[in-house]
Design a protein around this motif. Structure first.
Motif, PDB file in Angstrom:
ATOM      1  N   ALA A 127       0.848  -1.193   0.000  1.00 18.28           N
ATOM      2  CA  ALA A 127       0.000   0.000   0.000  1.00 18.28           C
ATOM      3  C   ALA A 127       0.882   1.240   0.000  1.00 18.28           C
ATOM      4  N   TYR A 128       0.380   2.296  -0.628  1.00 15.74           N
ATOM      5  CA  TYR A 128       1.019   3.615  -0.600  1.00 15.74           C
ATOM      6  C   TYR A 128       2.509   3.547  -0.940  1.00 15.74           C
ATOM      7  N   GLY A 129       2.799   2.801  -2.029  1.00 15.10           N
ATOM      8  CA  GLY A 129       4.160   2.769  -2.558  1.00 15.10           C
ATOM      9  C   GLY A 129       5.103   1.840  -1.823  1.00 15.10           C
ATOM     10  N   ALA A 159       6.307 -10.853  -6.204  1.00 12.37           N
ATOM     11  CA  ALA A 159       5.820  -9.970  -7.269  1.00 12.37           C
ATOM     12  C   ALA A 159       4.570  -9.295  -6.711  1.00 12.37           C
ATOM     13  N   TYR A 160       3.914  -8.487  -7.530  1.00  8.60           N
ATOM     14  CA  TYR A 160       2.710  -7.756  -7.094  1.00  8.60           C
ATOM     15  C   TYR A 160       1.666  -8.725  -6.506  1.00  8.60           C
ATOM     16  N   ARG A 161       1.428  -8.646  -5.211  1.00 11.79           N
ATOM     17  CA  ARG A 161       0.475  -9.494  -4.484  1.00 11.79           C
ATOM     18  C   ARG A 161       0.716 -10.985  -4.766  1.00 11.79           C
ATOM     19  N   GLY A 232     -10.980  -6.174   1.788  1.00 11.56           N
ATOM     20  CA  GLY A 232     -10.080  -5.196   1.149  1.00 11.56           C
ATOM     21  C   GLY A 232     -10.258  -5.233  -0.362  1.00 11.56           C
ATOM     22  N   SER A 233      -9.202  -4.920  -1.090  1.00 10.78           N
ATOM     23  CA  SER A 233      -9.301  -4.953  -2.559  1.00 10.78           C
ATOM     24  C   SER A 233      -9.748  -6.337  -2.994  1.00 10.78           C
ATOM     25  N   PHE A 234     -10.830  -6.396  -3.741  1.00 15.46           N
ATOM     26  CA  PHE A 234     -11.298  -7.714  -4.188  1.00 15.46           C
ATOM     27  C   PHE A 234     -10.563  -8.145  -5.449  1.00 15.46           C
ATOM     28  N   LYS A 236      -7.212  -7.466  -8.352  1.00 17.42           N
ATOM     29  CA  LYS A 236      -5.885  -6.875  -8.555  1.00 17.42           C
ATOM     30  C   LYS A 236      -6.016  -5.782  -9.604  1.00 17.42           C
ATOM     31  N   ASN A 237      -5.125  -4.830  -9.548  1.00 16.02           N
ATOM     32  CA  ASN A 237      -5.082  -3.841 -10.623  1.00 16.02           C
ATOM     33  C   ASN A 237      -4.460  -4.514 -11.850  1.00 16.02           C
ATOM     34  N   PRO A 238      -5.182  -4.549 -12.997  1.00 14.50           N
ATOM     35  CA  PRO A 238      -4.656  -5.299 -14.144  1.00 14.50           C
ATOM     36  C   PRO A 238      -3.453  -4.605 -14.788  1.00 14.50           C
ATOM     37  N   ILE A 273     -14.020  -0.192 -12.679  1.00 15.69           N
ATOM     38  CA  ILE A 273     -15.322  -0.644 -12.146  1.00 15.69           C
ATOM     39  C   ILE A 273     -16.272   0.545 -12.015  1.00 15.69           C
ATOM     40  N   GLU A 274     -15.720   1.664 -11.535  1.00 18.81           N
ATOM     41  CA  GLU A 274     -16.566   2.867 -11.408  1.00 18.81           C
ATOM     42  C   GLU A 274     -17.086   3.301 -12.781  1.00 18.81           C
ATOM     43  N   GLN A 275     -16.179   3.337 -13.769  1.00 20.43           N
ATOM     44  CA  GLN A 275     -16.586   3.763 -15.117  1.00 20.43           C
ATOM     45  C   GLN A 275     -17.562   2.780 -15.750  1.00 20.43           C
ATOM     46  N   ARG A 291     -17.364   4.040  -1.709  1.00 21.69           N
ATOM     47  CA  ARG A 291     -16.242   4.980  -1.670  1.00 21.69           C
ATOM     48  C   ARG A 291     -14.978   4.436  -2.330  1.00 21.69           C
ATOM     49  N   GLN A 292     -14.938   3.129  -2.584  1.00 18.59           N
ATOM     50  CA  GLN A 292     -13.775   2.501  -3.232  1.00 18.59           C
ATOM     51  C   GLN A 292     -14.308   1.293  -3.974  1.00 18.59           C
ATOM     52  N   ALA A 293     -14.397   1.435  -5.314  1.00 13.11           N
ATOM     53  CA  ALA A 293     -15.064   0.406  -6.130  1.00 13.11           C
ATOM     54  C   ALA A 293     -14.283  -0.906  -6.191  1.00 13.11           C
ATOM     55  N   LEU A 294     -13.055  -0.905  -5.695  1.00 12.09           N
ATOM     56  CA  LEU A 294     -12.243  -2.126  -5.721  1.00 12.09           C
ATOM     57  C   LEU A 294     -12.661  -3.100  -4.617  1.00 12.09           C
TER      58      LEU A 294
HETATM   59  N1  EPU Z   1     -10.272   4.980  -8.380  1.00 11.43           N
HETATM   60  C1  EPU Z   1     -11.484   5.367  -8.896  1.00 11.43           C
HETATM   61  N2  EPU Z   1     -12.631   4.918  -8.298  1.00 11.43           N
HETATM   62  C2  EPU Z   1     -12.617   4.121  -7.219  1.00 11.43           C
HETATM   63  C3  EPU Z   1     -11.371   3.720  -6.670  1.00 11.43           C
HETATM   64  C4  EPU Z   1     -10.226   4.158  -7.273  1.00 11.43           C
HETATM   65  O1  EPU Z   1     -11.561   6.075  -9.875  1.00 11.43           O
HETATM   66  O2  EPU Z   1     -13.701   3.762  -6.735  1.00 11.43           O
HETATM   67  C5  EPU Z   1      -9.033   5.438  -9.037  1.00 11.43           C
HETATM   68  C6  EPU Z   1      -8.577   6.801  -8.555  1.00 11.43           C
HETATM   69  O3  EPU Z   1      -8.306   7.533  -9.702  1.00 11.43           O
HETATM   70  C7  EPU Z   1      -7.266   6.553  -7.828  1.00 11.43           C
HETATM   71  C8  EPU Z   1      -6.803   5.226  -8.378  1.00 11.43           C
HETATM   72  O4  EPU Z   1      -7.986   4.528  -8.788  1.00 11.43           O
HETATM   73  O5  EPU Z   1      -6.366   7.545  -8.125  1.00 11.43           O
HETATM   74  C9  EPU Z   1      -6.084   4.387  -7.356  1.00 11.43           C
HETATM   75  O6  EPU Z   1      -6.883   4.267  -6.185  1.00 11.43           O
HETATM   76  P1  EPU Z   1      -6.221   4.015  -4.748  1.00 11.43           P
HETATM   77  O7  EPU Z   1      -5.077   4.904  -4.552  1.00 11.43           O
HETATM   78  O8  EPU Z   1      -7.319   3.993  -3.753  1.00 11.43           O
HETATM   79  O9  EPU Z   1      -5.560   2.595  -4.891  1.00 11.43           O
HETATM   80  P2  EPU Z   1      -6.052   1.281  -5.566  1.00 11.43           P
HETATM   81  O10 EPU Z   1      -5.230   1.019  -6.764  1.00 11.43           O
HETATM   82  O11 EPU Z   1      -7.518   1.297  -5.725  1.00 11.43           O
HETATM   83  C10 EPU Z   1      -4.270  -0.142  -4.259  1.00 11.43           C
HETATM   84  C11 EPU Z   1      -4.233  -1.402  -3.444  1.00 11.43           C
HETATM   85  C12 EPU Z   1      -4.803  -1.161  -2.041  1.00 11.43           C
HETATM   86  C13 EPU Z   1      -3.962  -0.084  -1.366  1.00 11.43           C
HETATM   87  C14 EPU Z   1      -4.016   1.179  -2.237  1.00 11.43           C
HETATM   88  C15 EPU Z   1      -3.128   2.264  -1.710  1.00 11.43           C
HETATM   89  C16 EPU Z   1      -4.438  -3.223  -5.039  1.00 11.43           C
HETATM   90  C17 EPU Z   1      -5.310  -4.332  -5.571  1.00 11.43           C
HETATM   91  N3  EPU Z   1      -4.988  -2.441  -4.114  1.00 11.43           N
HETATM   92  O12 EPU Z   1      -5.652   0.202  -4.437  1.00 11.43           O
HETATM   93  O13 EPU Z   1      -4.659  -2.366  -1.316  1.00 11.43           O
HETATM   94  O14 EPU Z   1      -4.428   0.193  -0.068  1.00 11.43           O
HETATM   95  O15 EPU Z   1      -3.545   0.857  -3.590  1.00 11.43           O
HETATM   96  O16 EPU Z   1      -1.806   1.933  -1.962  1.00 11.43           O
HETATM   97  O17 EPU Z   1      -3.298  -3.101  -5.455  1.00 11.43           O
HETATM   98  C18 EPU Z   1      -5.709  -4.355  -0.581  1.00 11.43           C
HETATM   99  O18 EPU Z   1      -4.826  -4.962  -1.197  1.00 11.43           O
HETATM  100  O19 EPU Z   1      -6.616  -4.962   0.054  1.00 11.43           O
HETATM  101  C19 EPU Z   1      -5.724  -2.909  -0.627  1.00 11.43           C
HETATM  102  C20 EPU Z   1      -6.680  -2.190  -0.052  1.00 11.43           C
END
Ligand code: EPU
Length: 333
Positions: A127-129, A159-161, A232-234, A236-238, A273-275, A291-294
């Motif tokens: 998280a957060y870099g 590697a990533y997750r 948490g995040s359901f 992975k970021n592709p 997901i939001e889009q 508040r967080q579509a992930l």
């Molecule tokens: N965004 C949207 N809509 C949303 C959510 C996100 O548009 O509903 C966009 C925003 O533009 C934002 C970008 O997505 O700038 C990234 O969002 P965010 O910084 O919240 O991070 P994330 O990529 O959604 C990842 C990790 C999180 C971790 C955060 C912060 C993964 C799968 N998830 O989320 O990890 O807390 O970065 O570093 O890599 C977890 O693994 O359970 C988890 C919460």
């Protein structure tokens, strides 16, 4: 037969039960379970804090195994570094708190991530870099035959997750301790998202402050599993090719991305997901967090199958709109 409830062992709040649940509080106790033949008699599964899994069945005739090794010992130090041996059953955020109180740098960006230390090393939480693999020195394990082995960081295939511990062939390898190497001098990673901006409200940047800011950011966005079941995040970021990203950008110019290497970028699944129109939407007793579509949430009384149906609907919508396949980050059991 009596069944043991797995409800306290999954943050999604899914009702499931198992025929057998065992804990080990030391290496010796795990060896006793091996000698008793626990792992040769029926299927088994090692569980951590249950914050990154989804029970898809209501009943398991399995042995669930949980580490209760909760020691934190300093094993070496010099003026620059400290080496710490941490039990796999220590709550991850308790360890982060200990690091911050002790003036050990490196874990603070991983504040408030749910789960336990063993699972953090399996999942390569991030998280957060920051990613936990940047802090790990080596991992001590025992397998279902009682054989001990140390995995150096170079053996772990981080590697990533992802790590070697997620491979199906590693199912019978249990983590006893994770050895961390933390820095005694300030060095912060503040360039992710709005971390630096949030910190600018304060005069001084120190370990406790960085932890507090990360905690605040997370609490603002991520649902508290005590109130709303989630893992948490359901997804992975592709990761997609830069060429595909450039093509998509002509149609969706605001699509964010992070560089992975010269040829690939990571796209936030939350944005996709939001889009695709799913943010805040429900399907039965499961929903996409508003508040967080992930994050997928259990609105109350959801079964594993409800979450799976929602996940499929979300994956299909993202694939239809963007031609991108998003994969679950959560482990389906
Ligand atoms: N965004 C949207 N809509 C949303 C959510 C996100 O548009 O509903 C966009 C925003 O533009 C934002 C970008 O997505 O700038 C990234 O969002 P965010 O910084 O919240 O991070 P994330 O990529 O959604 C990842 C990790 C999180 C971790 C955060 C912060 C993964 C799968 N998830 O989320 O990890 O807390 O970065 O570093 O890599 C977890 O693994 O359970 C988890 C919460």
């Amino acid at each position: 037969m009596e069944y043991y409830s797995l409800l306290p062992h999954n943050t999604f709040g899914i009702q499931a039960e198992t025929s057998d649940f065992r804990e080990f509080a030391s290496e010796e106790e795990l060896k006793c379970l091996v000698d008793e033949g626990v792992f040769s008699s029926r299927p088994f599964f090692c569980i951590g804090g249950g914050s990154n899994l989804l029970f898809t069945k209501k009943r398991y005739d399995w042995t669930f195994l949980h580490s209760a090794i909760r020691t934190i010992e300093v094993t070496g130090e010099n003026p620059d570094w400290v080496e710490v041996r941490v039990g796999s059953g220590v709550v991850w955020d308790d360890f982060v708190q200990r690091c911050v109180e002790s003036g050990w740098y490196g874990a603070e960006n991983l504040s408030l991530i749910p789960g336990e230390v063993g699972a953090a090393a399996v999942q390569n939480i991030g998280a957060y870099g920051a990613e936990v693999c940047d802090l790990i020195d080596f991992v001590e394990t025992m397998d279902a035959c009682g054989v001990k082995r140390v995995y150096r960081i170079s053996d772990c295939a981080y590697a990533y997750r992802d790590s070697i511990f997620k491979r199906p062939s590693m199912k019978s390898v249990f983590i006893l301790y994770v050895h961390f190497r933390l820095c005694k001098h300030p060095h912060f990673k503040l360039d992710y998202g709005n971390v630096r901006q949030e910190l600018s409200r304060y005069d001084e940047v120190n370990l406790a402050r960085v932890r507090q800011v990360i905690v605040d950011i997370r609490q603002n966005k991520l649902p508290d599993p005590v109130r709303l079941g989630n893992a948490g995040s359901f997804f992975k970021n592709p990761v997609i090719s830069r060429a595909q990203y450039d093509r998509l950008c002509t149609q969706f110019p605001s699509m964010p991305c992070y560089a992975v290497d010269a040829d690939r970028v990571k796209v936030p699944a939350g944005w996709l997901i939001e889009q695709a129109g799913w943010k805040g939407k429900a399907l039965g007793r499961a929903a996409v967090h508003d508040r967080q579509a992930l994050v997928l949430v259990n609105l109350g009384g959801a079964e594993g199958a409800d979450i799976v149906s929602l996940a499929r609907a979300v994956q299909d919508a993202v694939a239809d709109r963007f031609g991108i396949v998003i994969e679950p980050e959560v482990n389906f059991i």
